[in-house]
Design a protein around this motif. Structure first.
Motif, PDB file in Angstrom:
ATOM      1  N   SER A  62      10.380  80.367  61.080  1.00 33.44           N
ATOM      2  CA  SER A  62      10.069  81.294  62.165  1.00 33.44           C
ATOM      3  C   SER A  62       9.023  80.627  63.039  1.00 33.44           C
ATOM      4  CB  SER A  62       9.538  82.630  61.626  1.00 33.44           C
ATOM      5  OG  SER A  62       8.305  82.447  60.956  1.00 33.44           O
ATOM      6  N   ARG A  63       8.918  81.061  64.259  1.00 37.11           N
ATOM      7  CA  ARG A  63       7.947  80.464  65.183  1.00 37.11           C
ATOM      8  C   ARG A  63       6.639  81.246  65.096  1.00 37.11           C
ATOM      9  NH1 ARG A  63      11.671  80.320  70.449  1.00 37.11           N
ATOM     10  NH2 ARG A  63      12.948  81.782  69.258  1.00 37.11           N
ATOM     11  N   THR A  64       6.034  81.202  63.909  1.00 36.01           N
ATOM     12  CA  THR A  64       4.836  81.982  63.629  1.00 36.01           C
ATOM     13  C   THR A  64       3.781  81.118  62.954  1.00 36.01           C
ATOM     14  OG1 THR A  64       5.602  82.629  61.425  1.00 36.01           O
ATOM     15  CG2 THR A  64       6.232  84.062  63.280  1.00 36.01           C
ATOM     16  N   LEU A  65       2.545  81.595  62.978  1.00 36.92           N
ATOM     17  CA  LEU A  65       1.452  80.898  62.294  1.00 36.92           C
ATOM     18  C   LEU A  65       1.713  80.844  60.799  1.00 36.92           C
ATOM     19  CD1 LEU A  65      -1.379  79.638  62.263  1.00 36.92           C
ATOM     20  CD2 LEU A  65      -2.311  81.964  62.177  1.00 36.92           C
ATOM     21  N   GLU A  66       2.233  81.919  60.241  1.00 34.65           N
ATOM     22  CA  GLU A  66       2.499  81.975  58.794  1.00 34.65           C
ATOM     23  C   GLU A  66       3.453  80.865  58.383  1.00 34.65           C
ATOM     24  OE1 GLU A  66       0.738  85.538  60.180  1.00 34.65           O
ATOM     25  OE2 GLU A  66       2.596  84.575  60.852  1.00 34.65           O
ATOM     26  N   PHE A  67       4.495  80.641  59.198  1.00 28.08           N
ATOM     27  CA  PHE A  67       5.447  79.581  58.856  1.00 28.08           C
ATOM     28  C   PHE A  67       4.794  78.207  58.926  1.00 28.08           C
ATOM     29  CE2 PHE A  67       8.152  76.186  60.506  1.00 28.08           C
ATOM     30  CZ  PHE A  67       8.994  76.013  59.420  1.00 28.08           C
ATOM     31  N   VAL A  68       4.057  77.940  59.986  1.00 29.61           N
ATOM     32  CA  VAL A  68       3.447  76.621  60.142  1.00 29.61           C
ATOM     33  C   VAL A  68       2.485  76.330  58.988  1.00 29.61           C
ATOM     34  CG1 VAL A  68       1.979  75.180  61.602  1.00 29.61           C
ATOM     35  CG2 VAL A  68       3.716  76.641  62.644  1.00 29.61           C
ATOM     36  N   VAL A  69       1.674  77.320  58.600  1.00 34.34           N
ATOM     37  CA  VAL A  69       0.748  77.129  57.474  1.00 34.34           C
ATOM     38  C   VAL A  69       1.531  76.872  56.182  1.00 34.34           C
ATOM     39  CG1 VAL A  69      -0.971  78.275  56.019  1.00 34.34           C
ATOM     40  CG2 VAL A  69      -1.133  78.444  58.510  1.00 34.34           C
ATOM     41  N   GLU A  70       2.603  77.622  55.971  1.00 36.07           N
ATOM     42  CA  GLU A  70       3.418  77.432  54.765  1.00 36.07           C
ATOM     43  C   GLU A  70       4.036  76.034  54.751  1.00 36.07           C
ATOM     44  OE1 GLU A  70       5.279  78.945  51.155  1.00 36.07           O
ATOM     45  OE2 GLU A  70       3.549  79.537  52.369  1.00 36.07           O
ATOM     46  N   TYR A  71       4.596  75.635  55.864  1.00 38.92           N
ATOM     47  CA  TYR A  71       5.245  74.326  55.976  1.00 38.92           C
ATOM     48  C   TYR A  71       4.254  73.190  55.724  1.00 38.92           C
ATOM     49  CZ  TYR A  71       7.212  70.283  58.514  1.00 38.92           C
ATOM     50  OH  TYR A  71       7.643  69.033  58.883  1.00 38.92           O
ATOM     51  N   LEU A  72       3.122  73.226  56.413  1.00 36.28           N
ATOM     52  CA  LEU A  72       2.115  72.179  56.222  1.00 36.28           C
ATOM     53  C   LEU A  72       1.484  72.247  54.835  1.00 36.28           C
ATOM     54  CD1 LEU A  72       0.335  72.248  59.708  1.00 36.28           C
ATOM     55  CD2 LEU A  72       2.103  70.676  58.912  1.00 36.28           C
ATOM     56  N   GLY A  73       1.337  73.458  54.290  1.00 33.07           N
ATOM     57  CA  GLY A  73       0.807  73.599  52.942  1.00 33.07           C
ATOM     58  C   GLY A  73       1.721  72.974  51.904  1.00 33.07           C
ATOM     59  N   LEU A  74       3.029  73.142  52.066  1.00 34.09           N
ATOM     60  CA  LEU A  74       3.980  72.529  51.147  1.00 34.09           C
ATOM     61  C   LEU A  74       3.909  71.006  51.218  1.00 34.09           C
ATOM     62  CD1 LEU A  74       7.026  74.900  51.752  1.00 34.09           C
ATOM     63  CD2 LEU A  74       5.870  74.549  49.566  1.00 34.09           C
ATOM     64  N   LEU A  75       3.812  70.471  52.449  1.00 30.63           N
ATOM     65  CA  LEU A  75       3.693  69.020  52.596  1.00 30.63           C
ATOM     66  C   LEU A  75       2.425  68.512  51.921  1.00 30.63           C
ATOM     67  CD1 LEU A  75       4.784  68.479  56.323  1.00 30.63           C
ATOM     68  CD2 LEU A  75       6.076  67.856  54.282  1.00 30.63           C
ATOM     69  N   ARG A  76       1.308  69.202  52.154  1.00 27.50           N
ATOM     70  CA  ARG A  76       0.041  68.753  51.572  1.00 27.50           C
ATOM     71  C   ARG A  76       0.058  68.861  50.057  1.00 27.50           C
ATOM     72  NH1 ARG A  76      -5.710  69.840  54.265  1.00 27.50           N
ATOM     73  NH2 ARG A  76      -4.917  68.044  55.411  1.00 27.50           N
ATOM     74  N   ALA A  77       0.744  69.872  49.517  1.00 27.24           N
ATOM     75  CA  ALA A  77       0.813  70.047  48.064  1.00 27.24           C
ATOM     76  C   ALA A  77       1.796  69.076  47.413  1.00 27.24           C
ATOM     77  CB  ALA A  77       1.204  71.484  47.728  1.00 27.24           C
ATOM     78  N   GLY A  78       2.516  68.306  48.219  1.00 25.88           N
ATOM     79  CA  GLY A  78       3.437  67.319  47.677  1.00 25.88           C
ATOM     80  C   GLY A  78       4.850  67.810  47.462  1.00 25.88           C
ATOM     81  N   HIS A  79       5.147  69.038  47.871  1.00 26.74           N
ATOM     82  CA  HIS A  79       6.499  69.564  47.732  1.00 26.74           C
ATOM     83  C   HIS A  79       7.386  69.064  48.870  1.00 26.74           C
ATOM     84  CE1 HIS A  79       5.176  72.072  44.471  1.00 26.74           C
ATOM     85  NE2 HIS A  79       4.293  72.691  45.235  1.00 26.74           N
ATOM     86  N   VAL A  80       8.679  69.353  48.764  1.00 29.22           N
ATOM     87  CA  VAL A  80       9.639  68.953  49.785  1.00 29.22           C
ATOM     88  C   VAL A  80      10.231  70.210  50.411  1.00 29.22           C
ATOM     89  CG1 VAL A  80      11.775  67.698  50.269  1.00 29.22           C
ATOM     90  CG2 VAL A  80      10.183  66.833  48.533  1.00 29.22           C
ATOM     91  N   PRO A  81       9.803  70.587  51.623  1.00 28.37           N
ATOM     92  CA  PRO A  81      10.391  71.760  52.276  1.00 28.37           C
ATOM     93  C   PRO A  81      11.842  71.499  52.677  1.00 28.37           C
ATOM     94  CG  PRO A  81       8.293  71.129  53.290  1.00 28.37           C
ATOM     95  CD  PRO A  81       8.718  70.000  52.416  1.00 28.37           C
ATOM     96  N   LEU A  82      12.670  72.519  52.533  1.00 24.74           N
ATOM     97  CA  LEU A  82      14.033  72.521  53.057  1.00 24.74           C
ATOM     98  C   LEU A  82      14.069  73.661  54.083  1.00 24.74           C
ATOM     99  CD1 LEU A  82      17.359  72.632  50.957  1.00 24.74           C
ATOM    100  CD2 LEU A  82      17.125  73.308  53.334  1.00 24.74           C
ATOM    101  N   LEU A  83      14.070  73.321  55.355  1.00 28.95           N
ATOM    102  CA  LEU A  83      13.953  74.322  56.407  1.00 28.95           C
ATOM    103  C   LEU A  83      15.317  74.900  56.757  1.00 28.95           C
ATOM    104  CD1 LEU A  83      11.375  72.602  58.786  1.00 28.95           C
ATOM    105  CD2 LEU A  83      10.988  73.948  56.715  1.00 28.95           C
TER     106      LEU A  83
END
Length: 524
Positions: A62-83
Motif C-alpha cells: 500500500s502507499r502508506t507509512l505503515e507499508f514502508v516501515v514494514e518493508y524496510l523493517g523486513l530488509l533490516r531484519a534480514g528477511h526477504v519481502p515478497l511484495l
C-alpha cells in the motif's frame, strides 16, 4: 554525494541520510513530514520486533507509512519481502510458506512478480546489489538531489513504483505517500501543498490526467515528469514534452528483471526522438543481438548488461537457494539504434508476435494501425488466431459505452485488410473498457480470457455484440456488473460483491466511476 558502502544491506543504504541529514524529511504521510531520523527509529523498532530466523514474508503493498516501515523493517531484519497486492496475497503465501534461512541464498533481498503475472508463483529474485545499483543509477540519470520530492502514483508492489521510492530515499530526497488517483482533487492539492518536483506514471496515467485537464503549468514546483511501463505513442510523448510549464518530460524503459529501469531518454532529446526510449543508465550496457523476428537488418533483440540484472527467476521454493545466474538480460524486445546516436527505440517484441495461418503478425504494430479517434483497439492472440478487443471513445478520449456493431465491423474489416488473415482466424470483442493491470498496463491475459468468454462470431456482423443499456433494472444491473468486471479484470462478479472485496483500488475506482456515469448519470 550518494553512499558507496558495500551493498550488503540495502535497507541501511536507503536510510543513510538518517546519519548525514537526520532532520531532512524522508516521507510525508497524511500531511505530516517524517524525518530520516524518525523513519530510521521506526524501522529499527520494527526490525527488532521481526527478529528471528531469516524467511520469506509476503507483504500486501500500500502507499502508506505503515507499508514502508514494514518493508524496510523486513530488509533490516534480514528477511526477504515478497511484495504483492491484497487479492494475490493468500495464494502466494500458500506457495511460498515455510521457506527459511537454510533455503534462502545470502544475497537474496527481494522477490517480485514479473510484469503481467502479478499473483503468479513465478517470481524475480533480486539481490541487495541489484537494488542498490539501480537506485543509484536512476538517481544519477534523473539528477535527483536531496531537494527533490516525489509522490506515489503507482502501486509499490510494481517495480517502477518501488523504484521511485528507492531512488529518492537513496539520494536523501523525500516522497509524498498518496493513495489518491491522479484525477482526484486531493492529489492535485498534495502536489501544490508539498512542492512535489517529480511525477512518474505509465501511459495510462497520462490518459487519465488528460481527461481531467491536468496542466503542468499549474504546479510550479514540478521539475520532471517521467513515463515508463509501456510504450507511449510518439505524438502523445511530443504533446507532453511541449506542454506549457517548467517541468521537463523524460521517457524511461525497464523491466522487473532489471530491477525496474534500464534506460532514460533525457528531456533534451524527447522532442527530436519521441519514438525512442533513450540511453542506457549509468553502469549498464545495451546492445542488439541478431534475432529472426527482427523486422529489419539494422535491428535485433535488445540485450542489457549491468549490476541490476536479476539473480534469476524463482518458480519453486528450491530456487530461492540459488545464487546469481545471469550476467545479461535478453529483453524480448526488438530494437534499433537511432542512426548517429547512442539512443535506442523499440520496433517490436518477439513475445508480441503471433503466426496464425502461417502469417507473422506484429501485434504492437497492428494496435497502431487499428486504433482510431473512435476506438481504443488492442490486439492479442496466439498462433491459433487473432483476438482484437475494441472500446469506443469520443474525440476527447472519453468512453462512450459499448462499441456499436458498425464500429466492430469496421475494426474487423481493417484487421482482415491489414493482416490478410481469413475471417475465421479473427475474433473481435467489444468492451466498455480495455482491461488493465493495477499498474495501468494493458492486461493481455485478461483480454484472452474475455475473448473466450464473450466471443464474437467473426464472419457474421450479427454476432454477440454488446447491446445498448436498456431501461429495465436487470439491463442496468448487467451493464454495471460488466463495467466492474472490465475495470477489475474479474470474470466472477455478482451484485453481492463489494468493490474492495474484488481487489479494487483508487485507479480502478476512478475508471469505474467514469464508465458508470456514462450508464446511470452523475454519481455522488
Amino acid at each position: 554525494m550518494l553512499d558507496t558502502r558495500p551493498e550488503s544491506a540495502f535497507g541501511d543504504l536507503l536510510l543513510h541520510a538518517a546519519s548525514t541529514s537526520p532532520g531532512s524529511v524522508a516521507l510525508i504521510a497524511d500531511g505530516t513530514g517524517i524525518t530520516y531520523e524518525e523513519l530510521a527509529t521506526r524501522v529499527t523498532e520494527r526490525a527488532q520486533q521481526l527478529a528471528g530466523p531469516r524467511s520469506v514474508v509476503v507483504v500486501e503493498s500500500s502507499r502508506t507509512l505503515e507499508f514502508v516501515v514494514e518493508y524496510l523493517g523486513l530488509l533490516r531484519a534480514g528477511h526477504v519481502p515478497l511484495l504483492t497486492e491484497t487479492r494475490h496475497a493468500e495464494a502466494l503465501r500458500r506457495h511460498w510458506a515455510g521457506v527459511a534461512t537454510e533455503g534462502i541464498h545470502p544475497d537474496l533481498a527481494l522477490l517480485m512478480s514479473t510484469s503481467g503475472s502479478l499473483g503468479s508463483p513465478k517470481l524475480v529474485r533480486l539481490s541487495h546489489r541489484n537494488l542498490a545499483s539501480n537506485a543509484r543509477s536512476i538517481a544519477e540519470a534523473l539528477r535527483i538531489t536531496a531537494a527533490d520530492r516525489a509522490i506515489t502514483t503507482l502501486p509499490l508492489q510494481y517495480s517502477y513504483g518501488l523504484s521511485v521510492l528507492h531512488s529518492h530515499l537513496m539520494a536523501g530526497a523525500s516522497v509524498v505517500l498518496s493513495e489518491n488517483s491522479v484525477v482526484d482533487p486531493c492529489f492535485r492539492t498534495a502536489l501544490l501543498e508539498h512542492d512535489v518536483t517529480h511525477l512518474a506514471g505509465v501511459p495510462h496515467t497520462f490518459e487519465l490526467m488528460e481527461r481531467s485537464s491536468f496542466e503542468p503549468a499549474d504546479f510550479p514546483s514540478l521539475r520532471i515528469i517521467t513515463v515508463s511501463g509501456g510504450r507511449m505513442d510518439p505524438d502523445r510523448v511530443r504533446h507532453w514534452a511541449t506542454r506549457p510549464g517548467a517541468a521537463e518530460f523524460a521517457v524511461m524503459y525497464g523491466q522487473t528483471e532489471a530491477t525496474a529501469r534500464m534506460a532514460v531518454l533525457d528531456p533534451v532529446d524527447v522532442r527530436e526522438h519521441p519514438a525512442a526510449f533513450g540511453r542506457v543508465i549509468p553502469g549498464g550496457e545495451l546492445f542488439l543481438r541478431p534475432h529472426p523476428d527482427a523486422p529489419g537488418d539494422d535491428q535485433g533483440e535488445l540485450v542489457y548488461r549491468g549490476p541490476n540484472v536479476m539473480m534469476g527467476y524463482a518458480i519453486e521454493q528450491a530456487d530461492l537457494a540459488r545464487g546469481p545466474e545471469l550476467t545479461e538480460l535478453a529483453t524480448g524486445d526488438m530494437a534499433r539504434r537511432v542512426p548517429g546516436t547512442d539512443i535506442f527505440e523499440i520496433v517490436g517484441r518477439s513475445a508480441r508476435f503471433i503466426k496464425p495461418f502461417g502469417v507473422r503478425i506484429d501485434l504492437d504494430h497492428l494496435n497502431g494501425s487499428l486504433s482510431t479517434r473512435e476506438a481504443d483497439v488492442v490486439a492479442g492472440g496466439t498462433d491459433e488466431g487473432l483476438v482484437v478487443t475494441v472500446a469506443a471513445r469520443s474525440d476527447d478520449g472519453e468512453a462512450t459505452g459499448a462499441p456499436s456493431t458498425a464500429l466492430l465491423d469496421g475494426v474487423r474489416d481493417a484487421a482482415r485488410s491489414t493482416t490478410g488473415l481469413p475471417a475465421s482466424y479473427i475474433t473481435v470483442v467489444g468492451l466498455e473498457q480495455i482491461p488493465r493491470t493495477a499498474s495501468g498496463k494493458v492486461d493481455h491475459a485478461a483480454i484472452l480470457e474475455l475473448a473466450d468468454a464473450r466471443r464474437v462470431d467473426s464472419p457474421s456482423p450479427s454476432g454477440d455484440v454488446p447491446a445498448a443499456v436498456g431501461s429495465g433494472t436487470d439491463d442496468v444491473l448487467r451493464a454495471v456488473l460488466d463495467v466492474v468486471r472490465t475495470a477489475l479484470g474479474r470474470q466472477a462478479v455478482t451484485a453481492d460483491d463489494t468493490f474492495v472485496g474484488l481487489g479494487g483500488d483508487s485507479l480502478s475506482y476512478v475508471e469505474c466511476s467514469i464508465r458508470l456515469e456514462s450508464l446511470v448519470g452523475s454519481l455522488p
